[in-house]
Design a protein around this motif. Sequence first.
Motif, short mmCIF file in Angstrom:
data_model
loop_
_atom_site.label_atom_id
_atom_site.label_comp_id
_atom_site.label_asym_id
_atom_site.label_seq_id
_atom_site.Cartn_x
_atom_site.Cartn_y
_atom_site.Cartn_z
N TYR A 446 -2.11 -14.46 -7.64
CA TYR A 446 -1.35 -15.23 -6.65
C TYR A 446 0.04 -15.42 -7.23
O TYR A 446 0.28 -15.15 -8.42
N GLU A 471 -0.58 -18.22 0.98
CA GLU A 471 -0.54 -16.76 1.06
C GLU A 471 -1.41 -16.26 2.22
O GLU A 471 -1.03 -15.35 2.95
N TYR A 482 0.68 -6.84 -0.66
CA TYR A 482 -0.02 -6.86 -1.94
C TYR A 482 -0.12 -5.46 -2.51
O TYR A 482 -0.22 -4.47 -1.79
N GLU A 483 -0.06 -5.45 -3.82
CA GLU A 483 0.00 -4.17 -4.53
C GLU A 483 -1.34 -3.46 -4.45
O GLU A 483 -2.39 -4.08 -4.64
N GLN A 657 4.86 -12.07 -0.77
CA GLN A 657 3.96 -11.35 -1.68
C GLN A 657 2.67 -12.15 -1.83
O GLN A 657 2.72 -13.38 -1.97
N GLY A 659 -1.52 -12.17 -3.53
CA GLY A 659 -2.34 -11.61 -4.61
C GLY A 659 -3.80 -11.42 -4.20
O GLY A 659 -4.18 -11.65 -3.05
N ASP A 660 -4.54 -11.04 -5.20
CA ASP A 660 -5.96 -10.72 -5.03
C ASP A 660 -6.80 -11.84 -4.43
O ASP A 660 -7.70 -11.59 -3.64
#
Length: 806
Positions: A446, A471, A482-483, A657, A659-660
Motif C-alpha cells: 500500500y 485505495e 498497480y504494478e 497508485q 498496492g497488493d
Amino acid sequence: MKDRYQVVVIGGGIVGCSVLYHLTLRGIRDVVLIERDELPAGSTWHAAGGFHAINADTRIAALQKYTIGLYTQVEQESGQSIGLHMSGGMELAGTPERWQWLKSELAWHRTQDTDAYLLTPEEAARMVPIIDPTGLLGALFDPHEGNLDPNGATHAYAEAARRRRAEVVQHNRVLSLDQLPSGEWRLETERGPITAEHVVNAAGLWARKIGRMVGVDHPLVPMVHHYLVTADIPEVAAIEGDMPAVTDLEGFTYLQREGNGVLLGVYEQNPRHWKVQGADWDFGRQLFPEEIDRIKSELTIGFRRFPVLQDIGIKRWVNGAFTFTPDGNPLVGPVAGLPNYWAACGCMAGFSQGAGIGLALANWIADGDPGYDVFGMDVARFGSYASNDRYLRDTTAQFYARRFVMAYPNEELPAGRPLKTTPCYNEFVAAGARFTVNWGLEVPMYFAPSLDFEESSTLGRSNAEPIVAEEVEAVRTAAGAYEIAQYARYEVTGRVAEAWLDHLLSSRIPEVGRIRLAPMLSPAGRLMGDLSVTRLDEDRFWLTGSYYLQDWHTRWFRRTLPADGVELRNITEDRMGFSVSGPASREILERLVHDDVSNEAFPFLSVHEMDVGTAQAVVGRISLTGELGYEIVVPANLHRTLLHELLEAGTASRLRQVGDRAVDGLRLEKGYGIWSAEFRQDSTPGMSGLDRFVAFEKGDFIGREAALREREEGASRMLVLLEVDAADADAAQDDGIWIEGRRVGFVTSGAYGHHVGKSLALAYLDRGVVGSAPELMVFVIGEPRTARILPEPPYDPKGTRLREFA
Ligand SMILES: Cc1cc2nc3c(=O)[nH]c(=O)nc-3n(C[C@H](O)[C@H](O)[C@H](O)COP(=O)(O)OP(=O)(O)OC[C@H]3O[C@@H](n4cnc5c(N)ncnc54)[C@H](O)[C@@H]3O)c2cc1C
C-alpha cells in the motif's frame, strides 16, 4: 553391491533411510542406499530426536502427522527399537499476544483434527513440575509430540527397507555423478561405479556439494545448534512415565525428558553458520565445543523458567550442525532440466518430517506426482536468487533466530531485502510504498500518506487498513494503478505452439487478439496453474501465471514440451507494466493512445498491441478488481516511463497508485480466487469453480479423464464466499469452519471488503453443506464468529462493470 540399480539414495541419515523405506513400500525394490560413513552420520546421530506436528503450512503439518504416526509401524516391521516416547508437548505463553496466538493455534489444531487443549499455568506446572509459572498466562498442550532415539529410528527405517529387499552399503562415499546420454546416472563410488535410473540427494550436511556435482546449487546451509543434558533431577525422576516436552516461546528454548534429567535446547538470537558450501568430506561423527558465551542470554531465560537447572549439574553438551533453507522447510523433488535427479535435503526437522519427505518423494518417483500438495517443501519453490551465499546466510539466520518468535500475519521480515526491485522501486518509495516480498521481488502493499507511518504488528486488522480503504475506494470510484511485475510471463512461439498449448491447458486456445483463462491440470485432474493465455498472433502466445511459480511451472512445461516446433521463453524480467482499473481507466488510457479503446473496439478479454505514451505496449482488457481495467505491459526499460506517463494522464481522473492489499480486498468483493489460496495443487476444477473454463468437449488435454470423472461424480467440496461477523479481524487461510461442532470446511483467504463494508472469506465447504446454507462458525484468531454463505458476490454480481462498461 551391484553395478546397476533402479534408484540410488545418497546418504544414510533419517531422511535417506526414510526415502529408501518408502521406495520399497511403493514396490521399487531395486534400490540401494550409499552411506559415506556408518548409519547414521551427519546431523542425525546427535539430534535430540524431538518431533511435533505443527507447521505454518498445513499441508506440511499433515505430512508431519503422517511421520509421527508411522514410527510404530517401522519399529514393528524392523524389530528395531526406536525408543519412542509419545509424551505430548506444550508451548508456554507469557504475554497476552502470545496467549491469543496460542488460542488461534488451538483452533488450527482442531481444524487438523488434533485433540490439543489449553492449560492454565498451574496445570502446566503440575505436568512439568520444574516449570516456574510466574508470569505465564497459559499453555497449549498437543498430545502428538514426543521424542525418540535418532539412531534407533534411522536403523529401523534401514532395516525395514532391507526386509523389503533394499540394499544398504556403508563406508562408501559417492565421488561423482554424471548423466549419461540415456538419461541414466553414472555414480563413481569408493567401491566402484554404479549406473542408476534415478539418484536421490539425501546427503544432509553435504547435500550442497552433491548438488554441485550435477550443476545445481541448492539453497541450504549448515548452522550449529546446542543442547545440554542435565544430571538427574529429583522432580523429574519422581514422574512415572513420560514428561511432556516444553517449548518456551518467549525464552527461545525447548526442553524434554532425558532419563531422569532433562535436555534443554536453545535457538539463540545470534546464530552461527558453519561450512556454508557443505561439510568437508572427512568430517566424521564430530561435535563442536560448546560456545556458552554466544547462547548465554537465552540460557539465562531458560534457567529462569526452569529454576532447578541453576543448581543441577550438566552431564553433557551437544553442539552439532544441521541444515537450514531460507524458510526452514526442506527441498524435495525433481529439478527442471535434470531428469531423474531428486532432492531430499535441507531438512532441519528430520524426526517430524522424515516420513513425509519419503512418502512424497517415493510417490513422485513412482507416479511422476507426489500425491499431495507439497509446494511448501518443493525444491522448485526457490529461484536461483536464493542460493546466493549472502542471501542464504541472512535468511537462514533470521529463520533460526525467529524459530520460537511469534510471527504476526502482517509482519514483514527484513532479511535478504530489498533483493529484486523493478525500475519503479524508487518512485514507489518516494510515494510512500510499504513493500511485501514475492520470490525475492519487492511488491508494494500500500502507499502510506506519510513517510513516517509505521504499521503495527497485529493479529487483527492493522492501522494500515484506512489507507487500504482509500485505495479500494479510488479503484471503485475513479482509478487505481498497480504494478503487475509480479506476474510471470512466458512467450510461446512456433509451428506447433498452438497444438502444445491445446494439450497442456484445459481451456480452449483463444483466437488471435483474445485472452482466455486457462486452468492447467495434472493427469490426476488437480490444478497445476490458473494461467491466462493471450494470443498475439497465429503462432505467438503469452502465458501469464504467478511470479513465484516460475521454476515450478517451467519444470512442468518442460515435461511435455516437444523437442522442436515450440519455443518457450520466460520473459518475466523483460516485460512488465501496470494494471489500471476503475471506471476512469478508459479515459486515462485514451489520453495515451491513438487507437479506439471503446467497449466495441476493445471488448473484455481482448488484447491489442499499441503505443501507450512513448512505449510499444501489449494491452489486455482484463482486471482482478471487478472494474473496467487494462493490463499494460511494456519492455522493462520503459516500465518507469510508463508509470510517469500514466500518473500524469491520470491526474485529472483521480488515478491513485494502489498496492497488493487493496487488490486482495477488491478481488474478494468479487469472489475471485487466486493461486496459493483458492487454487492449489490439491484443488480440482470442480471444487474451485474453474471447471467453467475447462473445454471438456475439445480434444484430449492433460487431466481430461480425471476432470470428466469429477464432473460425473461431483466435487467433494465447493468454493464459496462467506460474510463473517467479525469487526476487528478477518478470517485467514486454514481457519476452520464448523457447524454444531462438526468441521465442514476451511478458509482459503479472508479480508475486509472496504467498499461493501463486510468481512469476507473464500472457503472450501463440504458439498452437502452448501445447499442447506445454515449458519456457520469460523474461528478468527481463535475466537468463534458466525458466518454465512453469500449467494452471489456482494459487488457487481452480474459483472457489468467489468464487461460492459461503456
Ligand atoms: C544438536 C541438534 C539437535 C537436533 N534436534 C532435533 C530434534 O529434536 N528433532 C528433529 O526433528 N531434528 C533435530 N535436529 C535436526 C536433525 O538432526 C536433522 O533434521 C536430520 O538429522 C537431517 O537428516 P538428513 O538425513 O537430512 O541428513 P544427515 O543426518 O546429515 O545425513 C546425511 C548423510 O549423508 C551421508 N553422505 C553425505 N555425502 C555423502 C556421499 N558423498 N556419499 C555417501 N554418503 C554421503 C552422510 O555421511 C550422512 O550420513 C537436530 C540437529 C542438531 C544439530
